[in-house]
Design an enzyme around this catalytic site. Structure first.
Site, mmCIF file in Angstrom:
data_model
loop_
_atom_site.group_PDB
_atom_site.id
_atom_site.type_symbol
_atom_site.label_atom_id
_atom_site.label_comp_id
_atom_site.label_asym_id
_atom_site.label_seq_id
_atom_site.Cartn_x
_atom_site.Cartn_y
_atom_site.Cartn_z
ATOM 1 N N GLU A 117 0.837 -1.200 0.000
ATOM 2 C CA GLU A 117 0.000 0.000 0.000
ATOM 3 C C GLU A 117 0.873 1.252 0.000
ATOM 4 O OE1 GLU A 117 -2.089 -0.430 3.709
ATOM 5 O OE2 GLU A 117 -2.615 -2.501 3.253
ATOM 6 N N LYS A 119 2.107 4.680 1.397
ATOM 7 C CA LYS A 119 2.037 5.159 2.774
ATOM 8 C C LYS A 119 1.661 6.633 2.770
ATOM 9 C CE LYS A 119 4.511 5.225 7.141
ATOM 10 N NZ LYS A 119 4.331 6.647 7.438
ATOM 11 N N ASP A 121 0.878 10.321 3.924
ATOM 12 C CA ASP A 121 1.500 11.174 4.918
ATOM 13 C C ASP A 121 0.433 12.104 5.482
ATOM 14 O OD1 ASP A 121 3.444 12.199 6.452
ATOM 15 O OD2 ASP A 121 4.466 13.297 4.852
ATOM 16 N N TYR A 229 -6.974 1.765 5.820
ATOM 17 C CA TYR A 229 -6.003 0.711 5.560
ATOM 18 C C TYR A 229 -6.055 -0.476 6.528
ATOM 19 C CZ TYR A 229 -3.342 3.796 8.687
ATOM 20 O OH TYR A 229 -2.952 4.611 9.706
ATOM 21 N N LYS A 318 10.423 3.618 3.559
ATOM 22 C CA LYS A 318 10.326 5.063 3.360
ATOM 23 C C LYS A 318 11.033 5.515 2.082
ATOM 24 C CE LYS A 318 9.001 7.525 6.638
ATOM 25 N NZ LYS A 318 9.162 7.710 8.042
ATOM 26 N N CYS A 412 22.129 48.502 -6.443
ATOM 27 C CA CYS A 412 22.252 47.254 -7.195
ATOM 28 C C CYS A 412 23.629 46.625 -6.966
ATOM 29 C CB CYS A 412 22.045 47.538 -8.680
ATOM 30 S SG CYS A 412 22.355 46.105 -9.716
ATOM 31 N N CYS A 415 25.476 46.895 -10.618
ATOM 32 C CA CYS A 415 25.873 48.147 -11.289
ATOM 33 C C CYS A 415 25.889 49.342 -10.349
ATOM 34 C CB CYS A 415 24.952 48.427 -12.473
ATOM 35 S SG CYS A 415 23.303 48.964 -11.986
ATOM 36 N N CYS A 430 16.240 47.157 -9.798
ATOM 37 C CA CYS A 430 17.404 47.992 -10.069
ATOM 38 C C CYS A 430 16.991 49.003 -11.116
ATOM 39 C CB CYS A 430 18.549 47.119 -10.588
ATOM 40 S SG CYS A 430 19.788 48.065 -11.505
ATOM 41 N N CYS A 436 22.929 48.346 -16.482
ATOM 42 C CA CYS A 436 23.263 47.301 -15.520
ATOM 43 C C CYS A 436 23.673 46.025 -16.250
ATOM 44 C CB CYS A 436 22.048 47.040 -14.630
ATOM 45 S SG CYS A 436 22.289 45.660 -13.493
HETATM 46 C C1 9MJ Z 1 -0.459 4.645 5.744
HETATM 47 N N1 9MJ Z 1 -0.007 5.632 6.536
HETATM 48 O O1 9MJ Z 1 -0.788 4.857 4.593
HETATM 49 C C2 9MJ Z 1 -0.601 1.758 7.761
HETATM 50 N N2 9MJ Z 1 -0.559 3.345 6.332
HETATM 51 O O2 9MJ Z 1 -0.870 -0.215 9.121
HETATM 52 C C3 9MJ Z 1 -0.914 2.172 5.689
HETATM 53 N N3 9MJ Z 1 -0.362 3.055 7.622
HETATM 54 C C4 9MJ Z 1 -0.530 1.044 9.015
HETATM 55 N N4 9MJ Z 1 -0.922 1.214 6.579
HETATM 56 C C5 9MJ Z 1 -0.697 -0.564 10.412
HETATM 57 N N5 9MJ Z 1 -1.189 2.089 4.361
HETATM 58 C C6 9MJ Z 1 -0.283 0.517 11.107
HETATM 59 C C7 9MJ Z 1 -0.178 1.555 10.222
#
Ligand code: 9MJ
Length: 677
Positions: A117, A119, A121, A229, A318, A412, A415, A430, A436
């Site tokens: 999957e 991840k 943020d 998820y 990551k 400037c 110049c 300027c 210049c």
């Molecule tokens: C995110 N942040 O997209 C988990 N997560 O599964 C996905 N986080 C997760 N899975 C278990 N796709 C703990 C966190």
């Protein structure tokens, strides 16, 4: 006590204090001061020290709990099952090691099936459904207890308040990430900047800030989304036996899951998935910071179990960080083609977003003040995709005592002419014009560029050298260059010198739109240059045009008209044009179609609003083919206005001036009449 232990103990104490501080800023204040990568490094280092000297571990060490304290402005609720975090893999080897551990524990050699999957943020959230109805939304908090933010969660448009379909358990806790899509983040910040409000440094902080609003009406304006998820506590029903199937079920019940989720076999396929998602990263509508691999089979997940903080059956791989911390070593001021003076950050080189960055634009002095930036500051740099690196924030607690305030120079740096900032403008310029060297350089680069005179082989670097050696000073002086001058330069042979002279010779034969564009008049881009060339037909006519004449040209407003007029009023610009012509630069005038005898000869018309049968440009072309001149703004000289739907200020002005107005229907009827149909 060994000296080594003593040193490790002191370092661990320092790390804990710093981490606690960052946790507080991140979770409670929604205002982190260091990028995640820096935080991860501190945690990683502390774990390392504690692994080496287990006696250093204290019950309250940040390594011994899952997250940080919830704030007290919402009610705190305990999670029925802890919300765990994930272990991280940074290198491919970390992922291979993880897969090895999984197979060793399961005592099997055959490859494991993983659910992969992206991840997200964002902010981890738990959402409770009783008999299919949403009853509660809670933040992850420290993993054991979070904040009850139910009213806010209910404002997130893609979270169903009632589950769809059937077969869902009586009690179902769904877990996922709430995030702000990038477009919504950009739009929010743009508005905040205009209003002078605080901007968010990235979409995740914007999501956190939006969810922690005590007034859910505010949250509701923020265009948040949730992607699910996993499930937490489940009672009164059965779920399928694999992660992938559970996600499919959640989808059936109306919850959003990530469409890029895939089921693969073995660690190599996981690495391929990682690389494929990394390639798609910049094109996604939301921020991700890696991918997550989960053993797909729940029976195997159970067999693997948990360590204190995280499941043994999952790992987050990551991506390289897009935000990093470095030190601002200096601020230089660069002068552009139009004299705009732009501050540029000189940074201690830092690897971020896949490249080493040592410069970042600071845009203008307002931006420096907004960031409260000082020379010597530790700053957070963001480089996402191909976007130029940005300074997103300052880390105030790292400011050295001798940090210097940044001031725009009065004169400037190139110049020495005065720098002028007009009232109400953010840009300082300027005043040296083509006196210049910086502006001359940029003017020549623009003149030589592909869409202007297209002088092949005359790149930016060569222009810099030619100016520095005083071989050229204006666009016209390019044509005085001789083979010998160029061949004598470093890294230029006889052959490339001859080629450049040939290219210059070839460029002399140009077109009127290219020549007008190449002059580098402010606000006159390629498209406007074309419009001007077609409208006036010759450079002489353009030079003689009054502001009123110019404003009659479609898409030329008062500001551009002013820039064009003042460009042709400057004697040195006229001299340059004369010189260019004397060197043989030439083009063909554009024949002005005779309008005599056409039904709209001598009429000046304006088109505004949205038309349904044609575009505005098509309407203008039609009018021009009937002999009219299509102008950009309404004046007393306007013969008539064609106003489509949602016409604005032009319609108002026409009505004030008593100018004839046709709606689309009347206009089409008139066209028939003019054509004699
Ligand atoms: C995110 N942040 O997209 C988990 N997560 O599964 C996905 N986080 C997760 N899975 C278990 N796709 C703990 C966190």
């Amino acid at each position: 006590m060994s000296q080594e232990f003593q040193a490790a103990s002191e370092e661990a104490m320092g790390l804990r204090a710093a981490i606690e501080d960052h946790n507080y800023r991140y979770y409670v204040l929604d205002d982190p001061s260091v990028p995640d990568a820096e935080y991860d490094r501190l945690m990683q280092r502390l774990r390392q020290l504690e692994a080496r000297f287990p006696d250093l571990i204290t019950p309250d060490s940040p390594t011994q709990r899952v997250g940080a304290m919830p704030s007290d402005s919402f009610e705190t609720v305990e999670h029925r099952l802890p919300m765990l975090s994930l272990d991280n893999a940074f290198e491919e080897q970390d992922l291979l090691d993880f897969d090895r551990r999984v197979r060793d524990r399961l005592k099997r050699e055959e490859e494991v099936v993983y659910c992969c999957e992206p991840k997200l943020d964002g902010i981890a959230i738990s959402v409770w459904y009783e008999d299919g109805r949403l009853i509660r939304g809670v933040t992850r908090g420290d993993g054991t207890a979070g904040e009850d933010i139910t009213p806010n969660v209910k404002t997130v448009a893609n979270i169903p308040l009632k589950l769809r379909g059937e077969g869902y358990p009586g009690t179902l806790e769904v877990r996922g990430e709430i995030y702000l899509p990038r477009a919504a983040f950009d739009a929010y910040n743009k508005k905040a900047l205009e209003k002078g409000d605080k901007v968010f440094v990235n979409p995740r902080n914007a999501a956190a800030g939006s969810l922690r609003q005590l007034d859910p009406k505010v949250t509701a304006t923020r265009a948040l989304e949730m992607c699910c998820y996993s499930v937490g506590f489940v009672e009164g029903g059965e779920l399928p036996g694999s992660q992938r199937q559970i996600l499919e079920k959640l989808k059936e019940w109306g919850l959003k899951i990530n469409p890029l989720t895939e089921r693969v076999t073995g660690a190599q396929a996981c690495l391929e998935y990682y690389r494929s998602i990394m390639q798609q990263r910049d094109g996604l509508a939301y921020d991700i910071d890696g991918v997550v691999f989960k053993v797909d089979d729940l029976a195997l997940q159970e067999a693997l179990g948990y360590v204190s903080r995280a499941p043994r059956w999952a790992i987050a791989h990551k991506f390289p960080a897009q935000e990093e911390m470095t030190v601002l070593e200096a601020v230089d001021f660069q002068v552009g083609r139009t004299g705009a003076v732009t501050p540029v950050a000189r940074l201690h080189p830092v690897f971020v977003g896949g490249v080493t960055v040592s410069n970042a634009t600071l845009h203008n002095m307002d931006e420096i003040r907004r960031l409260d930036l000082h020379v010597g500051d530790s700053v957070v740099i963001r480089r996402a995709g191909d976007v130029i690196p940005q300074v997103v924030s300052v880390v105030p607690e790292k400011r050295p005592q001798n940090a210097a305030v940044i001031q725009r120079p009065e004169t400037c740096p190139v110049c020495g002419s005065d720098i002028i900032q007009l009232e109400g403008e953010v840009v300082a310029r300027c005043s040296g014009g083509l006196y210049c060297a910086a502006q001359r350089k940029e003017a020549i680069k623009h003149f030589a560029s592909r869409k202007a005179m297209d002088i092949e082989g005359l790149g930016d670097k060569l222009v810099d050298i030619l100016i520095e050696k005083e071989l050229i000073s204006t666009p016209a002086s390019l044509f005085t260059l001789r083979v010998a001058d160029i061949a004598a330069l470093e890294r230029m042979g006889q052959k490339s010198a001859e080629n450049l002279i040939k290219a210059l010779e070839k460029a002399k034969s140009t077109t009127l739109p290219r020549f007008i564009f190449g002059l580098g008049i402010r606000e006159v881009g390629e498209a406007t240059a074309k419009t001007l060339a077609n409208h006036f037909g010759s450079l002489e006519k353009l030079q003689q045009a009054t502001i009123e004449d110019l404003e009659e040209v479609s898409d030329i407003g008062p500001v551009s008209a002013g820039h064009i007029k003042s460009f042709f009023e400057q004697p040195h610009n006229l001299e340059t044009i004369e010189e260019l012509r004397s060197h043989g630069v030439h083009w063909q005038d554009i024949e002005q179609v005779s309008r005599e005898g056409l039904p709209l000869d001598g009429q000046s018309v304006v088109v505004t609003g949205t038309l349904t049968n044609m575009t505005r440009d098509e309407a203008k072309d039609l009018l021009v083919s009937l002999g009219a001149k299509a102008a950009g703004s309404v004046s007393a000289k306007t013969s008539f206005l064609v106003a489509g739907e949602k016409a604005g200020s032009k319609l108002t002005k026409a009505e004030q001036l008593g100018v004839q107005v046709y709606n689309e229907e009347a206009f089409l009827a008139k066209v028939k009449e003019w054509k004699g149909e």
